[in-house]
Design an enzyme around this catalytic site. Structure first.
Site, PDB file in Angstrom:
ATOM      1  CG  ASN A 232      -0.313   0.008   2.538  1.00 36.50           C
ATOM      2  OD1 ASN A 232       0.722   0.643   2.736  1.00 36.50           O
ATOM      3  ND2 ASN A 232      -0.896  -0.698   3.497  1.00 36.50           N
ATOM      4  CD  GLU A 235       2.185  -2.537   3.482  1.00 35.63           C
ATOM      5  OE1 GLU A 235       1.853  -3.336   4.371  1.00 35.63           O
ATOM      6  OE2 GLU A 235       1.883  -2.685   2.279  1.00 35.63           O
ATOM      7  CG  ASP A 302      -5.920 -10.770   2.835  1.00 30.91           C
ATOM      8  OD1 ASP A 302      -4.700 -10.556   2.778  1.00 30.91           O
ATOM      9  OD2 ASP A 302      -6.549 -10.869   3.902  1.00 30.91           O
TER      10      ASP A 302
END
Length: 353
Positions: A232, A235, A302
């Site tokens: 993301n 990150e 996920d």
């Protein structure tokens, strides 16, 4: 392949403003994207990573505690769902693909409950290793009036013992001939290590299988040579040492990560700003968000990585796979809690041809 019109519900795919010219990207039509979805059942994906039991406590709040300035939650019900790598696995199954799972649980009640949840989806669980020396990772969320009040975790983040790592690698190697894609879902709970990641990358490269990684910042150096990495925005900027939350910071982070890790593609998820995709030779694209209403972002990553793996397995380009993943994420963030979607929901989200 055709250009996407502005009125198309898929939306424009553009080069970021700081890239080599802003323009509309060429992506597949909804009809072609649906053909990839129709081939999802032909895909076979092995998901390796941290297995998590997601525990939800549902209730309502009507007063503040007299003991401390905190809400008192009257519990109405509890539920359990597959989380972490197990949720990636569950997303792939829900979308119609074939999936297998490899990770570690403890010899405890949470582990038994996680196995029970897995048992509703498949009979064999050969890749799930039981470690007597660690608890099953469990995230408990207290939710009142569709809002998360607090979360508490039970976990041990220490790296797996070498014997456990060897068991996982043996299982991965035993499945390679059947696979169309490998996914590593890293939640930094101990399964993914430098040694394990190096061997998985070697195996994927030897067999010519795409390796897709959902990363954690502290492990970025482990992912060298992966096909696609999907951080993301936070990150990505932290890993690249870039400051800011604008397009320029995002573009710098994408380029730095791709160069450092030697990945073919970096796909940065950006919440309400959509996704940005960085390929070789400076090629980069921005995909606008498809979320209509955001209730809960839990597990959206996920869903993204599971959809990417399926689309790549069925011959989609990285850009088209990202378009499908973006639509899938836009659906699940409109649900409360860890969620999955069906191939029919994804197909319908593409709109008309």
């Amino acid at each position: 392949m055709g250009s996407i019109r502005q009125s198309n519900p898929i939306g424009k795919v553009t080069r970021p403003a700081s890239g080599p010219g802003s323009q509309v990207g060429t992506v597949a039509s909804p009809k072609v994207l649906r053909q990839y979805i129709a081939r999802f059942p032909q895909a076979s994906v092995l998901v390796i990573g941290d297995l998590i039991l997601d525990h939800y406590i549902w209730g309502r709040v009507s007063r503040i505690s007299p003991e401390a300035p905190v809400p008192v939650v009257h519990v109405d019900s509890e539920s359990f769902k597959l989380g972490g790598a197990a949720n990636v696995f569950n997303n792939i199954l829900a979308l119609g693909g074939k999936a297998d799972l490899c990770g570690v649980i403890g010899s405890d009640e949470s582990g038994r409950m996680l196995l029970k949840e897995l048992g509703t989806t498949r009979a064999a669980r050969g890749g799930v290793v039981i470690d007597q020396d660690r608890p099953t990772t469990r995230k408990s969320r207290v939710i009142a009036h569709n809002q998360q009040i607090v979360r508490y975790d039970v976990e041990r983040r220490a790296e797996l013992k070498p014997a456990m790592q060897r068991r996982i690698l043996r299982y991965v190697e035993s499945r390679l001939r059947e696979l169309s894609c490998l996914v590593v879902s890293d939640y930094a709970k101990g399964v993914v290590s430098a040694t394990l990641m190096s061997e998985i990358t070697r195996l994927a490269t030897t067999r010519g299988i795409p390796l897709v990684v959902d990363p954690k910042v502290e492990h970025f150096s482990y992912y060298k040579g992966a096909t696609i990495i999907t951080p993301n925005h936070l990150e990505a900027t932290q890993a690249a040492g870039v400051h800011g939350d604008d397009d320029q910071a995002n573009n710098e982070a994408g380029a730095i990560i791709r160069q450092r890790l030697g990945c073919q593609v970096v796909l940065i998820t950006r919440g309400e700003k959509g996704m940005s995709l960085y390929e070789g030779e400076g090629a980069s694209w921005h995909i606008p968000t498809q979320a209509r209403q955001v209730f809960d972002v839990t597990g959206a990553g996920d869903t993204v990585i599971g959809t990417l793996a399926l689309a790549l397995s069925t011959g989609a380009s990285v850009k088209d796979a990202a378009i499908l993943a973006n639509h899938a994420a836009g659906i699940v963030v409109g649900m409360v809690g860890t969620a999955t979607l069906s191939s029919q929901q994804l197909s319908e989200a593409l709109g008309n041809d």
